[in-house]
Design a protein around this motif. Structure first.
Motif, PDB file in Angstrom:
ATOM      1  N   VAL B   8       0.810  -1.208   0.000  1.00  0.00           N
ATOM      2  CA  VAL B   8       0.000   0.000   0.000  1.00  0.00           C
ATOM      3  C   VAL B   8       0.845   1.259   0.000  1.00  0.00           C
ATOM      4  O   VAL B   8       0.532   2.236  -0.673  1.00  0.00           O
ATOM      5  CB  VAL B   8      -0.945  -0.023   1.222  1.00  0.00           C
ATOM      6  CG1 VAL B   8      -1.402   1.378   1.588  1.00  0.00           C
ATOM      7  CG2 VAL B   8      -2.145  -0.898   0.919  1.00  0.00           C
ATOM      8  N   ALA B   9       1.940   1.216   0.758  1.00  0.00           N
ATOM      9  CA  ALA B   9       2.756   2.423   0.888  1.00  0.00           C
ATOM     10  C   ALA B   9       3.873   2.492  -0.137  1.00  0.00           C
ATOM     11  O   ALA B   9       4.833   3.220   0.028  1.00  0.00           O
ATOM     12  CB  ALA B   9       3.335   2.499   2.296  1.00  0.00           C
ATOM     13  N   ALA B  10       3.732   1.715  -1.230  1.00  0.00           N
ATOM     14  CA  ALA B  10       4.791   1.710  -2.242  1.00  0.00           C
ATOM     15  C   ALA B  10       4.976   3.085  -2.859  1.00  0.00           C
ATOM     16  O   ALA B  10       6.083   3.521  -3.115  1.00  0.00           O
ATOM     17  CB  ALA B  10       4.469   0.678  -3.320  1.00  0.00           C
ATOM     18  N   SER B  11       3.880   3.802  -3.030  1.00  0.00           N
ATOM     19  CA  SER B  11       3.988   5.147  -3.576  1.00  0.00           C
ATOM     20  C   SER B  11       2.860   6.005  -3.023  1.00  0.00           C
ATOM     21  O   SER B  11       1.900   5.490  -2.441  1.00  0.00           O
ATOM     22  CB  SER B  11       3.891   5.118  -5.106  1.00  0.00           C
ATOM     23  OG  SER B  11       2.545   4.876  -5.472  1.00  0.00           O
ATOM     24  N   GLY B  12       2.987   7.309  -3.212  1.00  0.00           N
ATOM     25  CA  GLY B  12       1.953   8.214  -2.743  1.00  0.00           C
ATOM     26  C   GLY B  12       0.611   7.885  -3.363  1.00  0.00           C
ATOM     27  O   GLY B  12      -0.424   7.958  -2.701  1.00  0.00           O
ATOM     28  N   ALA B  13       0.616   7.475  -4.618  1.00  0.00           N
ATOM     29  CA  ALA B  13      -0.642   7.198  -5.319  1.00  0.00           C
ATOM     30  C   ALA B  13      -1.352   5.990  -4.737  1.00  0.00           C
ATOM     31  O   ALA B  13      -2.573   6.016  -4.520  1.00  0.00           O
ATOM     32  CB  ALA B  13      -0.357   6.983  -6.808  1.00  0.00           C
ATOM     33  N   ALA B  17      -4.854   6.000  -2.852  1.00  0.00           N
ATOM     34  CA  ALA B  17      -5.955   5.178  -3.366  1.00  0.00           C
ATOM     35  C   ALA B  17      -6.515   4.297  -2.252  1.00  0.00           C
ATOM     36  O   ALA B  17      -7.735   4.150  -2.097  1.00  0.00           O
ATOM     37  CB  ALA B  17      -5.462   4.316  -4.525  1.00  0.00           C
ATOM     38  N   PHE B  18      -5.617   3.747  -1.431  1.00  0.00           N
ATOM     39  CA  PHE B  18      -6.076   2.881  -0.349  1.00  0.00           C
ATOM     40  C   PHE B  18      -6.878   3.666   0.685  1.00  0.00           C
ATOM     41  O   PHE B  18      -7.988   3.279   1.074  1.00  0.00           O
ATOM     42  CB  PHE B  18      -4.888   2.196   0.334  1.00  0.00           C
ATOM     43  CG  PHE B  18      -5.293   1.437   1.569  1.00  0.00           C
ATOM     44  CD1 PHE B  18      -5.926   0.208   1.467  1.00  0.00           C
ATOM     45  CD2 PHE B  18      -5.084   1.979   2.835  1.00  0.00           C
ATOM     46  CE1 PHE B  18      -6.350  -0.475   2.604  1.00  0.00           C
ATOM     47  CE2 PHE B  18      -5.490   1.295   3.968  1.00  0.00           C
ATOM     48  CZ  PHE B  18      -6.118   0.067   3.849  1.00  0.00           C
ATOM     49  N   ASP B 161      -0.753  14.916   1.331  1.00  0.00           N
ATOM     50  CA  ASP B 161       0.567  14.298   1.173  1.00  0.00           C
ATOM     51  C   ASP B 161       0.721  13.167   2.190  1.00  0.00           C
ATOM     52  O   ASP B 161       1.493  13.263   3.140  1.00  0.00           O
ATOM     53  CB  ASP B 161       1.647  15.375   1.367  1.00  0.00           C
ATOM     54  CG  ASP B 161       3.009  14.900   0.893  1.00  0.00           C
ATOM     55  OD1 ASP B 161       3.126  13.704   0.549  1.00  0.00           O
ATOM     56  OD2 ASP B 161       3.938  15.717   0.867  1.00  0.00           O
ATOM     57  N   TYR B 162      -0.031  12.083   1.965  1.00  0.00           N
ATOM     58  CA  TYR B 162      -0.073  11.000   2.946  1.00  0.00           C
ATOM     59  C   TYR B 162       1.263  10.291   3.078  1.00  0.00           C
ATOM     60  O   TYR B 162       1.637   9.838   4.157  1.00  0.00           O
ATOM     61  CB  TYR B 162      -1.163   9.986   2.574  1.00  0.00           C
ATOM     62  CG  TYR B 162      -2.549  10.590   2.516  1.00  0.00           C
ATOM     63  CD1 TYR B 162      -3.030  11.364   3.568  1.00  0.00           C
ATOM     64  CD2 TYR B 162      -3.375  10.395   1.420  1.00  0.00           C
ATOM     65  CE1 TYR B 162      -4.303  11.919   3.516  1.00  0.00           C
ATOM     66  CE2 TYR B 162      -4.644  10.935   1.363  1.00  0.00           C
ATOM     67  CZ  TYR B 162      -5.101  11.703   2.423  1.00  0.00           C
ATOM     68  OH  TYR B 162      -6.330  12.249   2.372  1.00  0.00           O
ATOM     69  N   LEU B 163       1.983  10.209   1.954  1.00  0.00           N
ATOM     70  CA  LEU B 163       3.255   9.476   1.995  1.00  0.00           C
ATOM     71  C   LEU B 163       4.248  10.176   2.928  1.00  0.00           C
ATOM     72  O   LEU B 163       4.987   9.527   3.654  1.00  0.00           O
ATOM     73  CB  LEU B 163       3.837   9.359   0.586  1.00  0.00           C
ATOM     74  CG  LEU B 163       4.970   8.325   0.459  1.00  0.00           C
ATOM     75  CD1 LEU B 163       4.461   6.935   0.811  1.00  0.00           C
ATOM     76  CD2 LEU B 163       5.560   8.332  -0.942  1.00  0.00           C
ATOM     77  N   LYS B 164       4.205  11.501   2.945  1.00  0.00           N
ATOM     78  CA  LYS B 164       5.115  12.240   3.822  1.00  0.00           C
ATOM     79  C   LYS B 164       4.802  11.912   5.293  1.00  0.00           C
ATOM     80  O   LYS B 164       5.698  11.664   6.096  1.00  0.00           O
ATOM     81  CB  LYS B 164       4.969  13.740   3.574  1.00  0.00           C
ATOM     82  CG  LYS B 164       5.934  14.546   4.418  1.00  0.00           C
ATOM     83  CD  LYS B 164       5.827  16.027   4.164  1.00  0.00           C
ATOM     84  CE  LYS B 164       6.784  16.766   5.081  1.00  0.00           C
ATOM     85  NZ  LYS B 164       6.345  18.098   5.411  1.00  0.00           N
TER      86      LYS B 164
END
Lengths: 287, 318
Positions: B8-13, B17-18, B161-164
């Protein structure tokens, strides 16, 4: 039905409690029927539970710093204002007292107004009478001043207006806050008096009025660890008075024992000094 | 992780999406369910048990600019013996202090079994660089903190910016490691739900924090109103329950801020029992962040024991 004249429905007052400046119903949802001296139904009054008593003590405690910190002059003005408001509702009180069985209701209302004015005058004088500049053998000013005790639980006497005013005014004029259990048999004037208090600039919570069973509520107030004094004036049952006094001993509450004085007589200072504590300060001089 | 959530956390997208694929929260339904559960009547022996459990769950907190060493020592003494006149009162779960006072708290609590939690990561705003946040955390861990309460970057979260946010939580989790200690410090992630605007965001932030490795999710810093409301706690408990089902990893919940009375605390316990079950009715999995709550619990406890209403004069100030 051929009656042409419209009959207007009476709008009756709901008698509720007076806690923290608001008029809530009893938390328990209970009420009891109040009857006139002849036995006719007058109204349903709220029957306060121990939780209402607890809430009232919290409200009184919350109001204490502000009220005891107000200037004596300000407290006197507010008591005088209560007298003014009471005077303005004279007719209503006369009617309610007459229903409750008072013989000379008008005189009782006048006496209650005068009693408030009398105590209002004491607000800034009691310190001079109950306090002192003490002579001591040393280089000190030694000054004793009376201070309010705190939250006082009051069981009001049977006299529904003059008696009530005569026990509440001396408690609050010196800066205490109180929880009053109104006369069980004639509670209606006490709630009307609460309406007077609510419109007299008296901060909410300084006086809290509970109606209901004295036997049920008084022991909880007497045992409450956040109550500093109890006035048992209106407790008619000797066993209950003893039980309350014993419960009050747990945290060394000041206790005023039951009595049935002539409310129209000169009250003296006793009721004020009963709920004052003396603070003595030593202040060095000559440096 | 070998779960389906691993990538799930492979990329920001994918993360976006998740999180946006999570079911939406029925706001009215959540409010009503929390309100309904708040009407449960807990009395006598059940109340006594609930009060003792709530005391054991308290994270006794002081987070003020005016905290002095003396105040922290006094609070630690209270944490170990909440009512010195009654040895049957259990000790609280932890004390919660600012990072510079951790060493002092550890010393004051030595051997009492009360844990030391420290807020970190530029608490309460979280507005600082990652380097500072990691260093803040590492210093608190080195000083002996058992638990770290971090705040998420709400600005990044609200900007999408969830990945951050994810990477920041993961970095702090890494900083919680301690040499010679297999598990390291426990990481509690503060979502600051009062700033997240919607219940949907609360659910997303809960999942994000759990995916990134948080051991606990915590509602608020206590500096923002509204703080730990019942519906928000309900949504977080549901997220924790669903996360356990999806991954097999159990995460704790800590409502903090605004819980002042025994009644509030008992409502929280009812919510836990009805949402995630008894498995969470334990200080290891559910905490109550509070300062004034403890005194009210003690007063209610004394009322049950003596039959008299207790007064605040007989307990220490927070």
């Amino acid at each position: 039905m051929s009656k042409t004249e419209a009959v207007r429905l009476a709008v009756r007052k709901t008698y509720k409690l007076y806690i923290g400046g608001a008029f809530p119903r009893s938390e328990s949802g209970r009420s009891y029927a109040v009857t006139s001296s002849k036995g006719d139904f007058l109204a349903n009054a709220s029957k306060a539970s121990r939780k209402d008593a607890r809430d009232a003590v919290s409200a009184a405690r919350k109001a204490f710093p502000g009220w005891s910190g107000a200037t004596a002059y300000n407290r006197g003005q507010i008591l005088y204002r209560i007298a003014e408001m009471l005077e303005g509702r004279r007719a209503q009180f006369v009617a309610e007292l007459t229903e409750a069985g008072a013989k000379k209701a008008g005189d009782a209302v006048d006496a209650a107004v005068d009693r408030l004015v009398w105590y209002a005058g004491w607000s800034d004088k009691i310190t001079s009478v109950a306090g002192a500049a003490n002579p001591v053998a040393g280089p000190y000013f030694n000054i004793s001043t009376p201070e309010p005790t705190g939250v006082v639980a009051v069981v009001a006497p049977a006299d529904p207006l003059l008696g009530l005013v005569s026990v509440v005014a001396p408690v609050i004029v010196t800066g205490n806050t109180c929880v009053v259990v109104a006369s069980e048999r004639a509670p209606l004037p006490s709630i009307t008096l609460a309406e007077v208090l609510a419109t007299s600039d008296l901060p909410g919570g300084v006086v809290n009025v509970l109606t209901g069973s004295v036997k049920e509520i008084a022991p909880w107030l007497a045992a409450h660890m956040d109550v500093n004094a109890v006035d048992l004036t209106g407790v008619a049952d000797d066993d209950l008075a003893v039980a309350c006094e014993q419960a009050a001993a747990e945290n060394l509450k000041r206790v005023l024992r039951p009595s049935a004085p002539d409310w129209s007589a000169d009250p003296g200072l006793k009721r004020m000094t009963a709920f004052l504590e003396t603070k003595t300060v030593w202040h060095p001089t000559g440096f | 992780m070998t779960t389906p959530l691993a990538d799930v956390a492979a990329s920001g997208a994918t993360l976006r999406a998740f999180l946006h694929g999570l079911p939406g929260v029925d706001r009215v339904g959540a409010d009503q369910r929390a309100k309904m559960l708040g009407t449960r009547s807990i009395k006598t022996t059940a109340k006594a048990e609930a009060i003792d459990l709530a005391i054991r769950m308290v994270d006794l907190t002081t987070l003020e600019g005016a905290d002095t060493p003396g105040k922290v020592r006094a609070m630690c003494a209270k944490a170990a013996h909440p009512d010195p006149s009654d040895p049957s009162v259990p000790k609280v779960a932890a004390v919660c202090v600012y990072p510079d006072l951790v060493g002092l708290a550890v010393e004051a609590l030595g051997g009492s079994g009360v844990k030391v939690a420290s807020v970190a990561t530029a608490f309460p705003s979280g507005r600082s660089s990652l380097e500072v946040k990691v260093a803040d955390t590492a210093l608190a861990v080195a000083a002996g903190a058992d638990e770290i309460d971090m705040v998420i970057d709400r600005g990044a979260f609200l900007a999408g910016d969830y990945l951050k946010v994810y990477e920041e939580i993961a970095a702090i989790k890494a900083a919680c490691a301690r040499p010679g200690d297999e598990h390291g410090a426990h990481l509690k992630v503060i979502l600051e739900t009062g700033e997240l605007a919607t219940y949907d965001n609360v659910r997303r932030a809960s999942w994000l924090a759990m995916l990134a490795g948080g051991d606990f999710i915590k509602t608020s810093t206590g500096k923002v109103q509204p703080a730990a409301t019942l519906p928000v706690t309900l949504i977080m408990l549901e997220a924790v329950r669903d996360f356990l089902a999806a991954t097999g990893r159990k995460v704790g919940v800590k409502p903090a801020g605004g819980i002042r009375t025994t009644k509030d605390a008992i409502k929280m316990l009812v919510l836990v029992n009805e949402t995630v079950g008894e498995g969470w009715l334990d200080p290891d999995w559910f905490r109550l962040g509070a300062s004034t709550l403890l005194n009210d619990l003690l007063m209610q406890r004394q009322k049950l024991a003596t039959g008299r209403y207790a007064g605040p004069d007989y307990f220490t100030l927070d």
